[in-house]
Structure formats: structure tokens, C-alpha cells
Design a protein around this motif. Sequence first.
Motif, PDB file in Angstrom:
ATOM      1  N   LEU A 166       0.835  -1.206   0.000  1.00  9.02           N
ATOM      2  CA  LEU A 166       0.000   0.000   0.000  1.00  9.02           C
ATOM      3  C   LEU A 166       0.867   1.252   0.000  1.00  9.02           C
ATOM      4  CD1 LEU A 166      -2.587  -1.171   2.686  1.00  9.02           C
ATOM      5  CD2 LEU A 166      -2.938  -1.083   0.204  1.00  9.02           C
ATOM      6  N   ALA A 167       0.326   2.329  -0.544  1.00 10.01           N
ATOM      7  CA  ALA A 167       1.047   3.595  -0.574  1.00 10.01           C
ATOM      8  C   ALA A 167       1.100   4.248   0.804  1.00 10.01           C
ATOM      9  CB  ALA A 167       0.397   4.540  -1.582  1.00 10.01           C
ATOM     10  N   GLU A 168       0.177   3.888   1.660  1.00 10.16           N
ATOM     11  CA  GLU A 168       0.191   4.354   3.045  1.00 10.16           C
ATOM     12  C   GLU A 168      -0.372   3.240   3.912  1.00 10.16           C
ATOM     13  OE1 GLU A 168      -3.606   6.990   3.874  1.00 10.16           O
ATOM     14  OE2 GLU A 168      -2.644   7.640   2.003  1.00 10.16           O
ATOM     15  N   PRO A 169      -0.015   3.194   5.173  1.00  9.90           N
ATOM     16  CA  PRO A 169      -0.445   2.060   6.007  1.00  9.90           C
ATOM     17  C   PRO A 169      -1.943   2.081   6.291  1.00  9.90           C
ATOM     18  CG  PRO A 169       0.681   3.708   7.342  1.00  9.90           C
ATOM     19  CD  PRO A 169       0.854   4.131   5.914  1.00  9.90           C
ATOM     20  N   ALA A 170      -2.510   0.895   6.353  1.00  5.57           N
ATOM     21  CA  ALA A 170      -3.914   0.769   6.751  1.00  5.57           C
ATOM     22  C   ALA A 170      -4.064   1.148   8.216  1.00  5.57           C
ATOM     23  CB  ALA A 170      -4.392  -0.663   6.527  1.00  5.57           C
ATOM     24  N   ARG A 171      -5.199   1.706   8.543  1.00  2.83           N
ATOM     25  CA  ARG A 171      -5.523   2.018   9.935  1.00  2.83           C
ATOM     26  C   ARG A 171      -6.350   0.862  10.492  1.00  2.83           C
ATOM     27  NH1 ARG A 171      -6.948   6.111   6.849  1.00  2.83           N
ATOM     28  NH2 ARG A 171      -9.180   5.888   7.322  1.00  2.83           N
ATOM     29  N   LEU A 172      -5.737   0.096  11.346  1.00  3.36           N
ATOM     30  CA  LEU A 172      -6.403  -1.102  11.871  1.00  3.36           C
ATOM     31  C   LEU A 172      -7.462  -0.696  12.901  1.00  3.36           C
ATOM     32  CD1 LEU A 172      -3.327  -3.495  12.270  1.00  3.36           C
ATOM     33  CD2 LEU A 172      -4.792  -3.106  10.268  1.00  3.36           C
ATOM     34  N   ASN A 173      -8.638  -1.304  12.749  1.00  4.46           N
ATOM     35  CA  ASN A 173      -9.745  -1.012  13.658  1.00  4.46           C
ATOM     36  C   ASN A 173     -10.703  -2.204  13.631  1.00  4.46           C
ATOM     37  OD1 ASN A 173     -11.376  -0.716  11.291  1.00  4.46           O
ATOM     38  ND2 ASN A 173     -10.812   1.454  11.159  1.00  4.46           N
ATOM     39  N   HIS A 174     -11.931  -1.987  14.082  1.00  2.00           N
ATOM     40  CA  HIS A 174     -12.894  -3.084  14.158  1.00  2.00           C
ATOM     41  C   HIS A 174     -13.218  -3.667  12.789  1.00  2.00           C
ATOM     42  CE1 HIS A 174     -16.228  -5.470  15.700  1.00  2.00           C
ATOM     43  NE2 HIS A 174     -17.014  -4.954  14.774  1.00  2.00           N
ATOM     44  N   ASN A 175     -13.200  -2.832  11.754  1.00  2.00           N
ATOM     45  CA  ASN A 175     -13.588  -3.278  10.410  1.00  2.00           C
ATOM     46  C   ASN A 175     -12.410  -3.584   9.496  1.00  2.00           C
ATOM     47  OD1 ASN A 175     -16.543  -2.917  10.668  1.00  2.00           O
ATOM     48  ND2 ASN A 175     -16.001  -0.762  10.936  1.00  2.00           N
TER      49      ASN A 175
END
Length: 251
Positions: free
Chosen positions: A107-116
Amino acid sequence: MNFLLLVVALGLAGASPLPDSKVCQPHSKPWQVYIHGGHPSCSGALINKWWIVTSFNCPTIPYSSLASLGEHDVTVEEGTEQHIQVAEVIRHSPYRSPAHSLAMVRLAEPARLNHNVKTIPLPTRCTQPGETCYVSGWGSTVPNQYEPDQHLKCITVPVVDDQTCMNTLPEYIYWSHGMVCAGQNNSDNCLNDDGSVMVCDGQLQGVQWMGLGCSNPSVYTKLCLYNNWIREVMDNYAPPLTTQMPPSMTT
């Protein structure tokens, strides 16, 4: 007259389409990624905040393709999505049958990990024949239809032993040690989606190598054999470090 209206109303109610039993519970597969911008769209699995595992033939193009995380219905914005550009695609070589079918997407930027939006662990073991696994993707679950679907679909499949799978596959399919088969012959329990994700016992065990309709089990990349390659790719193609000047040097 009232009776006739009631009959018509009941008839219309009976003609309403039944709910699709293969649609996943929304956001129950938070590691599933919808990759689009190439043609056709395809699926992948988020293994950390930067990296996705998918099939070799997922048509992913750096800075043209988007990875959508937290998706369920791809035709509407549900407020859970993260749409992130694809920065890099590393495909396993040599390609496909009789060798390999696997690609890594950064990815070009990191994913924001959360409930979904969550990650799925890499396998710590290989699957065993008869084991029950779960496959998900945005493909068709209708025999002989291959158009993508707007909702994430889920099916349950048994792992098939290699010899049985080799005996049931068409003659033009060359078997590879990097393959694992799952599904049932002549069943309506099929899912056609490039890169659809197979999870067994909470671990990522496969991405679809090739779907052969509902007449045969589907073929998946046997990911338990590729842990070292996956980790080497993540080490060798790590995202560039962003450096920030100390406060005393900023203007």
C-alpha cells in the motif's frame, strides 16, 4: 375487491427475491481487501498494515489500482472503508501453472487497523484433507456465471487430498506442489473471484489460483509453502522511511 387486492399483494410479496444465503455477514471478514482499478476487480488478504497477499493474475497496477479495506457492498460508501492506492506489486516468478500463482501488494500508506479492518495471520501449518475452510470474495456463486458481485460472498469448503484433486481436474491443468484444492464436485457451493481468500482455523491458507466452475473443486495457492518468500518480499520491499527534521531545525 378487497380479496382480489389481498391476493395480488400476496403474489407480489411471493415474487420478491429471497435473501442470498451466501452473502457474508457484513464486515465479518475484516482482512478481506477489494482491489479495483484494473479489470476485472479481485480480492486479497491484509497480512499487515502495509501488505496484501493475492493471486498472480489479480490485475493490479501501481498508482492506478485502489485497495479498498473495510468493504462489504462495493456499490455504496458505508462509512467503514479505507481506499488506499497500490504502491508496488511483486509477483512470484515463474508464473502460474506449472509453477506458482502469488503476488504481494504494498500500500502507498499504512492501513488504519480497527474493528472493520484487521490482519489475518500467515499459516503456521499446512491444511489437511477433510479440514473445513472458509472462502470469501466478491465473485459469483452462480454456476456458469462469472460476473463480480456487489456484496462479499462466503462459502464453506472441505480441503481435498492432492490425488483426488488431480483425478478430478481437467487434463490441461498441470498439478504443482504449490497448489491445494478445496470444494466439492458438482456442487452449487462455488465462488469465482480472482484472489478469493481461503481461511482455515483462523489462518490464511490460500488465495484462488483458478476456479473451475462448480463441476470441480477450486485450486488455491498453498500458502503454507510460501511463508519465507512472503517475509523476504516484505523485508526487501519495505516502504521508504519518512524522516522528519528535529524541531530545532525547522523554520
